[in-house]
Design a protein around this motif. Structure first.
Motif, PDB file in Angstrom:
ATOM      1  N   UNK A   1       0.818  -1.225   0.000  1.00 47.23           N
ATOM      2  CA  UNK A   1       0.000   0.000   0.000  1.00 47.23           C
ATOM      3  C   UNK A   1       0.846   1.266   0.000  1.00 47.23           C
ATOM      4  N   UNK A   2       2.029   1.171   0.544  1.00 49.50           N
ATOM      5  CA  UNK A   2       2.834   2.382   0.641  1.00 49.50           C
ATOM      6  C   UNK A   2       3.726   2.634  -0.569  1.00 49.50           C
TER       7      UNK A   2
ATOM      8  N   UNK B   1       0.892  14.004 -13.538  1.00 49.94           N
ATOM      9  CA  UNK B   1       1.460  15.115 -12.764  1.00 49.94           C
ATOM     10  C   UNK B   1       0.555  15.475 -11.598  1.00 49.94           C
TER      11      UNK B   1
ATOM     12  N   UNK C   1       0.742  12.993  -8.930  1.00 49.76           N
ATOM     13  CA  UNK C   1       1.977  13.093  -8.155  1.00 49.76           C
ATOM     14  C   UNK C   1       1.917  14.280  -7.203  1.00 49.76           C
ATOM     15  N   UNK C   2       1.428  15.400  -7.722  1.00 48.36           N
ATOM     16  CA  UNK C   2       1.318  16.561  -6.853  1.00 48.36           C
ATOM     17  C   UNK C   2       0.452  16.255  -5.641  1.00 48.36           C
TER      18      UNK C   2
ATOM     19  N   UNK D   1      -0.079  13.147  -4.352  1.00 46.93           N
ATOM     20  CA  UNK D   1       0.518  12.129  -3.477  1.00 46.93           C
ATOM     21  C   UNK D   1       1.795  12.629  -2.815  1.00 46.93           C
TER      22      UNK D   1
ATOM     23  N   UNK E   1       4.617  19.216  -2.781  1.00 41.10           N
ATOM     24  CA  UNK E   1       5.929  19.769  -2.502  1.00 41.10           C
ATOM     25  C   UNK E   1       5.822  21.254  -2.218  1.00 41.10           C
ATOM     26  N   UNK E   2       6.768  21.661  -1.381  1.00 39.52           N
ATOM     27  CA  UNK E   2       6.818  23.057  -1.012  1.00 39.52           C
ATOM     28  C   UNK E   2       7.535  23.816  -2.123  1.00 39.52           C
TER      29      UNK E   2
END
Ligand SMILES: Nc1ncnc2c1ncn2[C@@H]1O[C@H](COP(=O)(O)OP(=O)(O)OP(=O)(O)O)[C@@H](O)[C@H]1O
Ligand SMILES: Nc1ncnc2c1ncn2[C@@H]1O[C@H](COP(=O)(O)OP(=O)(O)OP(=O)(O)O)[C@@H](O)[C@H]1O
Ligand SMILES: [Mg+2]
Ligand SMILES: [Mg+2]
Lengths: 266, 245, 318, 322, 518
Positions: free
Chosen positions: A176-177, A251, A254-255, A257, A260-261
């Motif tokens: 799952x991870x 994309x 991903x953003x 999951x 990002x800062x």
């Protein structure tokens, strides 16, 4: 942006389903004179055999999407199995898997695809196998990397201390991870898959006639770019839109999951 | 004695083949933890505390020396020990599987044993100061302190005889630290488990440990009663440590 | 006029309010400790001083001035000039604050410019080992790396040094040394220090003044000894009473009950009210205004009533 | 000494990989249906002729023996003889390598020169609310247009309208470098679109990762200018994934080069391999793929070395404390 | 690149004579370099040996350096080449009078021994062409400049078969003393000599300075680029880097329409596509002649010609359409029958739901032809599954095993220059390559032999062959295979026949005049 991507994909899937339901007409039937520009009876024109392009593009979308999705699903399953096991167990198993991955990786993608097609004979199976073999190395690598990281997490150690057996640890904790990695990578693999299918068809190793796939249509349309630009326009736009949409969705995924800062330099 | 480490050495080989560096993470370490006792293990970073805990948990095989748990050497198959020892580990962020609900995490040691006592889970959550409604939450919905409480609940749910706390509170805020330390003390009073409490924070160790062992460079340089240790440390290094406190 | 002045600063992230009207003054040459639970907004405040916040952060209200200049309203070039001239920063992760791909000596040279004397600056942080110059950051210990970072921050002799938990990642023994280096260097250069920390005893020992943060506000500030020894805010009292190191053997510590708040907008009343043993009705929905209790500025409706109550709690050993 | 150890380790694992590649390619070539004999001798050949031909190339021996002989010869630098042209494969590969190499090098250069600045720019400009969408869409588009589509389009446009660059011809580099470049620019451009986009993306990700590193914050806090920070701190730190990517992209580019060579009719290794697969010219396919894999592997070893130079934490020489 | 530039005169416009698509303008100056592009290189395990070459593209390249005793004219008439003339004292004897002053490109004069040796070597070889020469009894020297060939029985296509490259005259002295290996060296009497060859990349030919035909060849240099991708050849034509290119796509004309100075012509050929039905596969319904006839009836060769070949091909019978004396495909028995009759036949054979796989190679227009076939047969209720593969796999599947494993396959034959020549392939015992899927039909074989023996009017005999093959339907002729050639009018004035028998676009290249070259 990724909502737009999803919308595009949804439209394409509708297209494909429409083709299955027979909407748009028989993609193989010769319905009119050759190389007619769009007009009534053939809304996207006719091809060099006098077939209507519209149902062919619809069929092509279905073929290509189905083919690449199945292939990527296979890739995901295989990569997950090998990557997780190698990443978690390490040692010789890891060495072996990674070496195999490296070997596959060393083949230029399209050469690998051509070889597979040559060995299996062109057709859907070959295209499927090619996409799998082309996409598997990167995916396995990344899954393995993620699995290595996850294996060192405290919850995995806790599960081991609690006496959990290997399958349980892998299925309940590691899989799952790393699923996020698989999902994100899967979308990219999907776009690679579409491109590989197209490339194979372009070189004449793709799906069998008269079945249409986007690659086949583009390959045929390419030769008629001057005489009948509508032959490449439809499938070309659809292919680029499909890959673009999948990438955009990837994309977005991903953003979501891995948010990002950002920082400005001023 | 629930746990006895006798003359344990752990050597790691690191670096590329042919040019391996051999490093003793533990050198001739002997330690005992008695029934119901909490042994505090302190020492600077890299002194071998975590390695010691891994040996104690049977996750790391000693290069030499013997380990006995409950008077017997470790069995070949880990499962035979299932439910009898547990650990609460350092990083609250990674102590819980982010894809599992709190209830599932806490229930896991029971599942492994094939037991399905749902109320044991909620009971245990109540015990560590979390309402039963926490069972349905995901870890990311919890604060660091709450996550460590869940870890403790998970560690206790099978009523193990021995628990390792490896830097279990180091990552937490002082005020939360005290909550957790109090909780450990209370639960120990109730369940009577033995514990190995590892920390580089001497304050925290003093608060919960009955006895203290000091490690440095893989060796145990001093073992003493908590009160004795904090009032009259014997080893030079221990004195240095206490000065910094 | 104070060197640093933060007035009613409100900083919002996408979903959380990190600062909810924080006020802080740091005078020339003064050392100020900023303490508070994790998430109380210390780092956000510290970064706001140099406008170093991540892009996700937005200043909603308030103002920060450094040496009279409004930090948030300066054009980029002026801001850079201000940072160069007046500010220095040291962060928590010592090795991370150095460029991993550059030798320590080169990094220092880059900061000092052509004429800079690298050896001298390393000497000031008691690192005169020439090997350090040639080392890469990952080859240094945490303490050494932090000293290099300090040397870089102090190279331009800033007027204000913001140190965000500079010792939290270090071993207890090394902590002392590094703290000593910072404070003695600052004292030498006449630099003010804003010291962000969890470590109440250390702050009590070293800082002139302490500001306690809770829920994005500075709830109490004043002379260190007073604030930590004689807290005027219930939260400060609770915090001071919960450090394990402060407990004598066998004494049970009383932690602050409940969870720290996560604000999404302005807190309607006192953010500490839900956890406060002394809270009354108005604490829930009326934002406390600063009051002066002894030498402290306190944000508490009941500060005046509680003076006696709170002093009964034990003292923090200095 | 440590370097030597590293090298020998890498050499060993590279050799293992190459061996794996050789087994796989050998097996694949033998598994292809359609005999070599039928292909080259045509339908009219008799069984005797076919057998004679098979014997000439040792194809009548057991596969293991064939593999052994081949491997031995390859180890000795002999890649065998093309069954079609009857010329040594090694020489022909060597003659064709420059075309593919030039294409790949040009494409890599374009990726670095265009992709990296683009990536840095979009990263520095990136906003948490998903801003900079235009740049992302652009690079997304780049990865979405397959070479064969773009290539066909370019060939069509440039052959139809006199735009100054020729397609459908090729001039050897040694003969006339300027003319050669003129014929290579378009194919290289087509080939590089994908890798430029991927490079831009990777650079963007890498730079965004570096931007939030404490040392960048520290540099900003010291009052350094953005350009200074990019130049001194960001480029080098973001380089590792980008350089690694370029290593892995090589395999991709070699494959892409094959299609581009096909579309533009360039005598490179790619088109050689495709034609050889079509004619079951075993020796050529084997040697070609082995060469591609070898280049890829060597490239990645070099990349590893380079990464070590860029980032001392990852390097060969990275020790513990000095 | 260099080249001579000539100012086109008023008479420089090619005026195509009958039988020609274009005739070179002799008023133009000679010399210059001619840039050509073709889609495939010669490539055989047998190397350059003309006697073993069996592919038209190879013939085409070898014909630049090799010459035959006779050649064919624009109307397929046999014309002198290395033989100045010939006598046929009886219908089994041919006496060739050799041209004087012919030398090989190494300078040695061609002798009657070379001619005798070459023909004997060909007859003894395993090459496919040996069979096409017919029943040769003996080849002898008849004085220094005459060669006599005697046949066992009359054989009408004999002269035509001598007109193709495999019958070229080789330098037998050098071959016998092993100083020249024809597999690796081109040494002939033809207009060009090889300067350079890179397999699958390019050929460079230079004029043969010792060529017997004074004033030929016109162009000094031939640069031939191998460009498998059609788009690349089209591009080269448009930007002028190629002066002439062969094109595969039947619509190339449309695609190049409007391209400045580019002329596209379609050269008819006698080559034709045919469908193989494997009657030897165990258990296959195709073994039943009724089923094969039904398929033959259901095939609509007109539609195939119109749709798959864009109207550029013509339906054909076994004798290639376009050759003098060939039979009329519309008069074939199957042409008169309707789809219903096909269904009827299928029903009789118990094959109502007939379904089979059609194995094709992936070179256009084979896939197009296959798809039209599929649509044709669907009308008769027959399901065709198309299996497309690369040429190597295709040959493996079709010719690799006997009995062959495929159901049906598509291919094409070169039609040659005499209507009787290709009919020989309908006799698997002569042809050999089709024994794996074709049952010999003794009746048909007899008809073929008879037709080829007739020296006078053979049309009736050939028509019988056509009809019999049509009924047999193991190999069904479909449509002729057009060749498209495009050239730059501003760079080149070429000569091209309207119809080609041996697929040789470069047949008249020695006449071509270069106007300017890049
Ligand atoms: N798997 C391993 N392989 C090689 N070396 C190891 C391994 N695990 C630990 N070490 C080394 O052994 C030594 C002791 O490590 P250990 O983790 O036990 O220290 P620790 O006291 O727990 O430190 P910390 O306070 O930082 O957690 C260290 O030098 C470490 O680098
Ligand atoms: N980049 C960010 N994006 C969103 N929220 C953030 C971000 N950084 C901080 N926050 C939130 O802002 C609040 C204040 O954070 P801050 O880091 O200033 O606290 P702190 O007092 O420094 O805590 P610590 O002691 O843990 O360092 C917290 O609720 C935190 O979750
Ligand atoms: Mg540890
Ligand atoms: Mg902070």
């Amino acid at each position: 942006m990724s909502a737009g991507g999803l919308a595009v994909l949804a439209v394409l899937v509708l297209f494909a389903l429409g083709s299955l339901a027979g909407a748009g007409g028989d993609p193989d039937a010769i319905v009119g004179p050759r190389l007619q520009p769009p007009g009534p009876g053939w809304w996207l024109g006719t091809d060099n055999l006098g077939r209507s392009v519209l149902p062919r593009v619809m069929e092509g979308v279905g073929t290509t999407l189905l083919l690449s999705s199945i292939a990527v699903l296979l890739t995901a399953v295989l990569s997950a199995a090998f990557g997780i096991l190698a990443g978690y167990r390490g040692g010789y198993l890891n060495e072996l898997v990674m070496r195999l991955v490296e070997v596959l990786y060393s083949f230029p993608a399209i050469v690998l695809a051509i070889l597979v097609a040559a060995v299996l004979g062109p057709g859907q199976t070959a295209a499927l196998a090619s996409i799998v073999l082309v996409t598997i190395p990167l995916m396995t690598r990344l899954v393995r990397g993620a699995a290595v990281a996850v294996s060192q997490r405290d919850y995995v150690t806790s599960a081991v201390i609690s006496g959990a057996r290997l399958p349980r640890v892998l299925v309940r904790h590691v899989l799952p991870n790393v699923a996020g990695t698989i999902a994100v990578q899967g979308t990219y693999a999907l776009s690679v898959g579409i491109a590989v299918e197209g490339g194979l068809s372009f070189l004449g190793f793709g799906v069998q006639p008269p079945q249409a796939s986007l690659g086949v249509l583009i390959q045929q349309g390419g030769t008629y770019m001057i005489a009948a630009p509508w032959l490449i326009l439809g499938p070309g736009v659809v292919l680029v839109a499909a890959i673009l949409a999948i990438n955009v969705v990837g994309d977005g995924l991903r953003d979501r999951l891995e948010p990002r800062e950002t920082r400005s330099l001023t | 004695m629930i746990l006895e480490l006798d003359d344990v050495t752990v050597t790691f080989a690191a670096g590329p083949p042919f040019r391996r560096i051999h490093l003793d993470a533990m050198r001739r370490v002997s330690l005992q933890v008695a029934e119901g006792e909490t042994l505090g293990l302190v020492g600077e970073s890299g002194s071998g505390k975590t390695t010691t805990s891994r040996v104690a948990l049977g996750l790391q095989r000693p290069t030499s020396g013997t380990v006995r748990f409950d008077g017997r050497p470790f069995p070949k198959r880990r499962r035979e020990l299932a439910g009898r020892m547990q650990a609460v580990l350092q990083h609250p962020h990674w102590s819980l599987n982010p894809r599992m609900r709190v209830g599932q995490s806490v229930a896991e040691p029971l599942d492994v044993l094939g037991r399905t006592e749902r109320n044991a889970v909620t009971e245990m959550l109540e015990h560590v100061g979390l309402g039963a409604d926490f069972a349905d939450r995901y870890p990311h919905e919890l604060s660091g302190g709450q996550r460590q409480r869940v870890s403790i609940a998970r560690a206790l749910v099978t009523r193990p005889g021995f628990i390792v706390f490896d830097e279990a509170v180091s990552a937490l805020d002082v005020s939360v630290q005290v909550q957790i330390l109090n909780l450990i003390k209370d639960l120990q009073a109730e369940y009577g488990f033995s514990a190995l409490f590892i920390s580089h924070d001497l304050g925290a160790v003093r608060y919960v440990a009955d006895r203290i062992a000091v490690m440095r460079g893989g060796e145990v340089v001093e073992t003493a009663d908590t009160r004795t240790f904090y009032t009259a440390p014997a080893h030079e290094y221990s004195k240095q440590l206490l000065e910094a406190l | 006029m104070s060197l640093l002045s933060v007035r009613n600063l409100v900083i919002d992230y996408a979903r959380t309010r990190a600062l909810d009207g924080a006020d802080l003054e740091v005078a020339q040459g003064e050392t100020v400790g900023l303490v508070g639970e994790s998430g109380s907004g210390k780092s956000t405040l510290g970064s706001a001083v140099g406008r170093l916040l991540p892009r996700a952060a937005r200043r909603t209200e308030g103002e920060v001035t450094v040496a009279g200049e409004p930090v948030f309203d300066l054009p980029d070039a002026r801001l850079r000039h201000l940072r160069r001239k007046h500010l220095g920063f040291v962060f928590q992760d010592p090795i991370g604050s150095l460029d991993p791909t550059m030798r320590v000596g080169d990094q220092l040279k880059l900061v000092l410019g052509r004429g800079g004397d690298v050896r001298f600056h390393l000497g000031r942080v008691r690192l005169d080992d020439p090997r350090v110059l040639r080392a890469y950051p990952h080859q240094l210990s945490g303490g050494m790396a932090q000293r290099v970072a300090i040397a870089m921050a102090m190279a331009t002799s800033p007027e204000l040094l913001v140190a965000d938990e500079p010792t939290a990642a270090l071993d207890s023994q090394v902590r002392e040394e590094v703290s000593n280096v910072i404070f003695s260097l600052a004292a030498e250069a006449g630099t003010s220090i804003l010291w962000l920390s969890h470590d109440l005893p250390a702050v009590a020992r070293r800082c002139d003044r302490v500001a306690v943060m809770y829920g994005g506000r500075v709830v109490e500030s004043g002379p260190a000894r007073e604030v930590l020894g004689n807290p005027a805010h219930p939260y400060t009292a609770a915090l001071a009473g919960s450090a394990p190191a402060a407990a004598a053997h066998g004494v049970r510590l009383e932690p602050v009950p409940g969870r720290p708040p996560v604000l999404t907008g302005a807190s309607p009343g006192c953010a500490f009210a839900p956890r406060c043993a002394f809270a009354e009705e108005r604490c829930e929905h009326e934002r406390p205004a600063p009051v002066r209790i002894r030498e402290q500025d306190v944000l508490c409706h009941r500060a005046a009533d509680l003076q006696d109550e709170l002093t009964k709690h034990e003292e923090v050993s200095a | 000494m440590r370097l030597l150890m590293w090298w020998s380790g890498r050499a060993l694992s590279s050799a293992a990989t190459l061996l794996g590649v050789s087994v796989l390619i050998f097996a694949a070539v033998r598994l292809m249906p359609g005999g070599f004999a039928e292909t080259v001798l045509g339908p009219f050949a008799t069984a005797g002729q076919k057998a004679e031909l098979a014997a000439r190339y040792g194809l009548d021996q057991p596969v293991f023996m064939q593999y052994g002989h081949w491997l031995g010869a390859v180890a000795g630098g002999d890649f065998g003889v093309s069954m079609i042209s009857r010329q040594p494969v090694g020489a022909e590969l060597l003659a064709r390598l420059p075309v593919t190499a030039e294409l790949t090098v040009l494409a890599v250069a374009a990726s670095v020169l265009l992709g990296v600045p683009l990536g840095v720019l979009t990263a520095v400009r990136a906003r948490p609310d998903g801003g900079g969408a235009a740049g992302r869409l652009l690079s997304g588009l780049g990865v979405s247009v397959p070479e064969f589509v773009l290539g066909s389009l370019v060939v069509f446009v440039f052959s139809r309208y006199a735009l100054g660059l020729e397609v459908g011809t090729w001039t050897p580099l040694t003969q006339d470098p300027a003319a050669n470049l003129a014929t290579m620019i378009l194919p290289a451009a087509v080939l590089s679109v994908f890798s430029i986009s991927v490079t831009a993306r990777t650079t963007r990700d890498a730079v965004m990762g570096v931007l939030v590193e404490p040392y960048v914050t520290a540099a900003v806090g010291r009052g350094e200018s953005p350009w200074f920070i990019v130049r001194h701190h960001i480029l080098r730190n973001a380089a590792t994934p980008v350089v690694t990517l370029i290593g892995t992209t090589t395999a991709y580019l070699l494959g892409g080069a094959l299609i581009v060579e096909h579309v533009f009719n360039l005598p490179g290794v790619g088109s050689y391999i495709v034609q050889a697969v079509g004619r079951r010219d075993y020796a050529v396919v084997q040697a070609g793929v082995l060469l591609a894999a070898g280049v890829f592997i060597v490239m990645n070893v070099l990349i590893d070395l380079l990464v070590g130079v860029i980032d001392p934490r990852l390097g060969v020489m990275a020790g513990r404390r000095s | 690149a260099t080249g001579t530039t000539t100012t086109p005169t008023a008479a420089a416009q090619e005026t195509a004579a009958p039988g020609y698509l274009a005739v070179a303008d002799e008023a133009l100056a000679k010399g210059g370099a001619l840039n050509l592009q073709v889609h495939i290189d010669s490539g055989a395990a047998t190397g350059y040996d003309p006697q073993l070459a069996d592919v038209a593209t190879t013939w085409q390249l070898l014909s630049l350096s090799y010459e035959t005793l006779v050649t064919v004219g624009p109307d397929f008439s046999v014309q002198p080449l290395l033989a100045e003339k010939w006598d046929t004292p009886d219908d089994r004897t041919y006496v060739f009078h050799l041209r004087k002053g012919v030398t090989f490109s190494n300078g040695r004069a061609m002798t009657a021994d070379d001619v005798v040796g070459s023909l004997k070597r060909l007859l003894a070889s395993k090459g496919v062409w040996a069979g096409q020469l017919g029943p040769v009894e003996e080849v002898v020297k008849d004085g220094d400049d005459q060669v006599k060939v005697t046949l066992k029985e009359p054989y009408t296509p004999f002269l035509a078969s001598l007109a193709n490259v495999p019958a070229a005259i080789l330098p037998m002295k050098e071959i016998d003393d092993k100083s020249v290996d024809p597999a690796t060296t081109l040494l002939g009497t033809g207009p060009y000599v090889v300067d350079n060859h890179r397999q699958d990349v390019s050929w460079t030919f230079k004029r043969n300075e010792k060529y017997w035909n004074q004033g030929k060849p016109a162009a000094d240099t031939l640069n031939i680029t191998i460009a498998p991708e059609e788009a690349a050849r089209i591009a080269a034509l448009q930007n002028g880097s190629a002066a002439l290119a062969t094109l595969g796509n039947v619509d190339s004309g449309t695609m190049l329409a409007g391209a400045k100075d580019v002329k596209v012509v379609t050269q008819a050929t006698t080559d034709f596509y045919y469908l193989m039905l494997n009657s030897l596969k165990p258990g296959s319904k195709l073994a039943d002649p009724k089923v094969r006839q039904a398929i033959n009836i259901a095939l609509d060769t007109k539609q195939i010609a119109e749709v798959a070949l864009g109207g550029k091909g013509k339906p054909t019978a076994v004798t290639p359409a376009g050759l003098p004396g060939s039979c009329d495909p519309a008069a074939l028995p199957s042409a008169a029958k309707s789809v219903d009759e096909a269904k009827q036949l299928l029903a009789e054979a118990g094959a109502q739901n007939l379904s089979f796989t059609l194995t094709i190679f992936n070179t256009e227009p084979a896939p197009a032809v296959a798809q039209v076939i599929q649509q044709n047969l669907q009308q008769a209720g027959i399901t065709v599954k198309i299996e497309q593969m690369d040429e190597a796999s295709w040959s493996g599947k079709v010719y690799g095993k006997a009995p062959a494993e495929f159901d049906a396959a598509l291919s094409w034959f070169a039609g040659y220059a005499d209507p009787g020549m290709v009919t020989k392939w309908w006799n698997p015992e002569t042809a050999g390559f089709n024994v794996g899927f074709m049952k010999p039909d003794p009746e048909l074989n007899k008809l073929i032999d008879t037709a080829n023996k007739l020296t006078g009017d053979r049309e009736k005999a050939l028509a019988d062959v056509c009809a019999k093959a049509d009924a047999d339907a193991q190999m069904i002729p479909l449509v002729t295979r057009p060749a498209t050639v495009a050239y730059r009018g501003d760079q080149l004035s070429p000569s091209l026949y309207a119809t080609e028998g041996y697929g040789n676009v470069l047949r008249l290249v020695a006449d071509a005049r270069v106007k300017k070259s890049q």
